[in-house]
Write a protein that holds these residues in place. Structure first.
Motif, PDB file in Angstrom:
ATOM      1  N   VAL A 178       0.842  -1.205   0.000  1.00  0.00           N
ATOM      2  CA  VAL A 178       0.000   0.000   0.000  1.00  0.00           C
ATOM      3  C   VAL A 178       0.872   1.247   0.000  1.00  0.00           C
ATOM      4  N   GLU A 179       1.900   1.226   0.836  1.00  0.00           N
ATOM      5  CA  GLU A 179       2.806   2.368   0.940  1.00  0.00           C
ATOM      6  C   GLU A 179       3.477   2.635  -0.407  1.00  0.00           C
ATOM      7  N   PHE A 180       3.889   1.556  -1.080  1.00  0.00           N
ATOM      8  CA  PHE A 180       4.548   1.676  -2.386  1.00  0.00           C
ATOM      9  C   PHE A 180       3.609   2.311  -3.410  1.00  0.00           C
ATOM     10  N   ILE A 181       2.378   1.814  -3.451  1.00  0.00           N
ATOM     11  CA  ILE A 181       1.425   2.330  -4.436  1.00  0.00           C
ATOM     12  C   ILE A 181       1.122   3.805  -4.188  1.00  0.00           C
ATOM     13  N   ARG A 182       1.005   4.158  -2.908  1.00  0.00           N
ATOM     14  CA  ARG A 182       0.637   5.538  -2.584  1.00  0.00           C
ATOM     15  C   ARG A 182       1.783   6.504  -2.807  1.00  0.00           C
ATOM     16  N   SER A 183       3.013   5.989  -2.802  1.00  0.00           N
ATOM     17  CA  SER A 183       4.165   6.879  -2.848  1.00  0.00           C
ATOM     18  C   SER A 183       4.732   7.057  -4.250  1.00  0.00           C
ATOM     19  N   THR A 184       4.103   6.433  -5.262  1.00  0.00           N
ATOM     20  CA  THR A 184       4.564   6.661  -6.633  1.00  0.00           C
ATOM     21  C   THR A 184       3.395   7.253  -7.424  1.00  0.00           C
ATOM     22  N   ALA A 211      -5.605   1.489  -2.857  1.00  0.00           N
ATOM     23  CA  ALA A 211      -4.637   1.725  -1.779  1.00  0.00           C
ATOM     24  C   ALA A 211      -5.151   2.822  -0.841  1.00  0.00           C
ATOM     25  N   TYR A 212      -5.682   3.907  -1.441  1.00  0.00           N
ATOM     26  CA  TYR A 212      -6.235   4.985  -0.608  1.00  0.00           C
ATOM     27  C   TYR A 212      -7.484   4.512   0.157  1.00  0.00           C
ATOM     28  N   CYS A 213      -8.376   3.824  -0.575  1.00  0.00           N
ATOM     29  CA  CYS A 213      -9.621   3.390   0.055  1.00  0.00           C
ATOM     30  C   CYS A 213      -9.348   2.412   1.200  1.00  0.00           C
ATOM     31  N   SER A 214      -8.295   1.592   1.050  1.00  0.00           N
ATOM     32  CA  SER A 214      -8.008   0.626   2.111  1.00  0.00           C
ATOM     33  C   SER A 214      -7.707   1.342   3.423  1.00  0.00           C
ATOM     34  N   GLU A 215      -7.057   2.507   3.321  1.00  0.00           N
ATOM     35  CA  GLU A 215      -6.772   3.291   4.522  1.00  0.00           C
ATOM     36  C   GLU A 215      -8.070   3.777   5.172  1.00  0.00           C
ATOM     37  N   VAL A 216      -9.016   4.163   4.328  1.00  0.00           N
ATOM     38  CA  VAL A 216     -10.306   4.639   4.845  1.00  0.00           C
ATOM     39  C   VAL A 216     -11.050   3.491   5.530  1.00  0.00           C
ATOM     40  N   TYR A 217     -11.091   2.350   4.857  1.00  0.00           N
ATOM     41  CA  TYR A 217     -11.735   1.178   5.459  1.00  0.00           C
ATOM     42  C   TYR A 217     -11.092   0.858   6.814  1.00  0.00           C
ATOM     43  N   ARG A 218      -9.758   0.940   6.825  1.00  0.00           N
ATOM     44  CA  ARG A 218      -9.031   0.595   8.048  1.00  0.00           C
ATOM     45  C   ARG A 218      -9.429   1.521   9.200  1.00  0.00           C
TER      46      ARG A 218
END
Lengths: 290, 222
Positions: free
Chosen positions: B60-66, B102-109
């Motif tokens: 997730v971090e990788f996807i969000r940071s590129t 990746a962003y939505c997973s943070e919201v779900y979390r």
């Protein structure tokens, strides 16, 4: 010698249509009857370097009502939480109805329990929490139906009947379709009791169930517990600060201090004439606060 | 030559109509991927196995940071060098979906972590299975409060669809550009695209809000 002393033949016990014993053709001999319902054997609980419970040994007989008292941090709630498998134990064995709870027997050794074993033994235990923990998105009736339907596989209709009956028993038949947010604290706690009973546990755990309630609502919850104790064959283990209730209701009171049982005995003796210095201090502090 | 000429407006409409359909399709499809995949990622991150959850967190971090554009280029242009040929439409939609997952997973979390610990304990005490606990107790409480946050990403993603033009997908802005280049006249087409984005965003926000209100009422969450 193999002839059982007591034999139940097609025994049945019902309260209304709520069947507690359903024709158990099992012979109960003396050994089974004398075996404790719950046994803590050298149970140790640690959080990192902090030992919360130190080699606890405690037997609770079938149908015995035991109250646990003690200052906060003495490990009394942890006893219930370990029994409900909400806390892992670091040493010792907990036995429920003759079976190890978080272990299972394999070739004469105790090994960590499989999920299946854990769930089977755990099904004998029900718990009521200080903060109710009702499911907020379900009505009182749905709260009491969820587990019987999904865990016991009861047909919806049967589960609904059982839930309605239990809500009736706790005096909330008119609140069936209310959501938790529409209920008072005392009503919520009574729904929580009904919800736990819907699973037909053999052991009921009550963790400071009146501590979050307004004083005028405590009575209605204690009345339900009183009724339960009088009418059902339930082993009850209760952490409480209600000394008066403990005195009248329980068969035995255990005083916890510093992760150990410092003193235990019949309520009249322990609450009326405590032998240990710590028990005396605790009781006088509690009574003074009234 | 006047600054604003209505005849260009009518002429540009068929182009923009074709583009708008592509834009809306891309948004809806990508967001469907983001919603489902985001939930799966969030659930994997809650795994009791620490290696599994840490690995997922790193991904997730990788996807969000590129940058999204780089990810789209990577799949579309670099993929074929390794024999992986993905059509532009598939590459664009899936990368947009994965990026936003990746962003939505943070919201779900955030929604899952906001459910009280006592709810889990009640499920254990009632012996509910893991799947049943998630499906009927935890998620119905975790999701309604986060619908507005998910909706923000929906609108955000919609506004990022012009990135698809970079791999030759004829979405709305690209159509406007083509129209402008053909006629040496950009004003009307570009303004109309802006207007469409505005209207669609406002409509989407309104829909998200009513879904949120309906869900919160349905599950009695305040």
């Amino acid at each position: 010698m193999n002839e059982p002393r007591i034999r139940f033949e097609n025994a049945a016990k019902s309260y209304g249509s709520l069947t507690v014993l359903d024709n158990p053709e099992t012979a109960c001999n003396e050994k089974v009857m004398n075996e404790p319902m719950v046994r803590f054997e050298n149970v140790t609980k640690r959080y990192g370097a902090l030992t919360v419970l130190d080699e606890l040994n405690l037997d609770i007989a079938r149908n015995e009502k035991v109250c646990i008292i003690g200052p906060s941090g003495s490990g009394k709630t942890t006893v219930l939480r370990m029994l409900m498998t909400l806390e892992q134990i670091q040493g010792g064995v907990i036995w429920v109805d003759g079976e190890p709870l978080t272990h299972m027997q394999k070739n004469g050794h105790l090994v960590p329990a499989s999920d299946r074993h854990l769930r089977r033994v755990r099904s004998k235990i029900g718990m009521v929490f200080q903060h109710f923990n009702l499911f907020p998105h379900m009505t009182a009736l749905q709260n009491c139906m969820e587990a019987p339907v999904s865990v016991l596989g009861l047909p919806k209709k049967q589960a609904e009947e059982r839930a309605a009956e239990l809500l009736d028993m706790v005096g909330l038949s008119d609140k069936r379709n209310h959501f938790p947010i529409q209920l008072s604290g005392g009503q919520k706690q009574r729904v929580a009791i009904a919800r736990a009973l819907a699973m037909r546990p053999k052991v009921m755990l009550f963790d400071e169930v009146t501590s979050a309630l307004d004083p005028e609502l405590i009575g209605e919850v204690l009345n339900v517990i009183r009724k339960l104790g009088a009418e059902h064959d339930l082993t009850m283990l209760m952490v409480t600060h209600q000394m008066g209730f403990a005195k009248e209701f329980s068969d035995r009171v255990c005083f916890f201090y510093g992760g150990k049982i410092v003193e235990q005995g019949p309520p009249d003796q322990l609450l009326g004439n405590p032998q240990n210095e710590r028990t005396r201090q605790f009781l006088s502090a509690v009574l003074e606060a009234r | 030559m006047s600054k604003w000429d209505w005849s260009y407006v009518w002429e540009a409409l068929p182009y923009l109509y074709r583009g708008a359909i592509v834009t809306v399709q891309a948004t809806v499809l990508s967001f469907a991927i983001a919603l489902v995949l985001g939930l799966i990622i969030a659930l994997i991150r809650q795994s009791p196995n620490r290696y599994v959850s840490t690995a997922m967190t790193e991904v997730v971090e990788f996807i969000r940071s590129t940058p999204l554009l780089l990810q789209v280029f990577f799949v579309y242009f670099v993929g074929p060098q390794f024999g992986i040929l993905i059509p532009a439409w598939t590459a664009g939609i899936s990368m947009l979906g994965i990026h936003y997952a990746a962003y939505c997973s943070e919201v779900y979390r955030a929604g899952i972590l906001a459910v009280e610990e006592g709810q889990w304990e009640a499920c254990t005490a009632l012996n509910l299975s893991r799947i049943r606990t998630w499906r009927t107790i935890i998620l119905p409480q975790a999701i309604p409060p986060i619908v507005p946050a998910l909706g923000n990403y929906f609108v955000g993603m919609f506004k990022e669809t012009p990135i698809l033009a970079a791999i030759a997908i004829l979405e709305m802005l690209q159509q406007a550009k083509i129209f402008g280049a053909n006629n040496y006249r950009y004003t009307e087409a570009i303004v109309m695209v802006g207007f469409f984005f505005l209207v669609f965003s406002l409509a989407a926000s309104a829909i998200v809000q009513s879904v949120s209100i309906w869900l919160n009422r349905r599950y009695r969450l305040q």
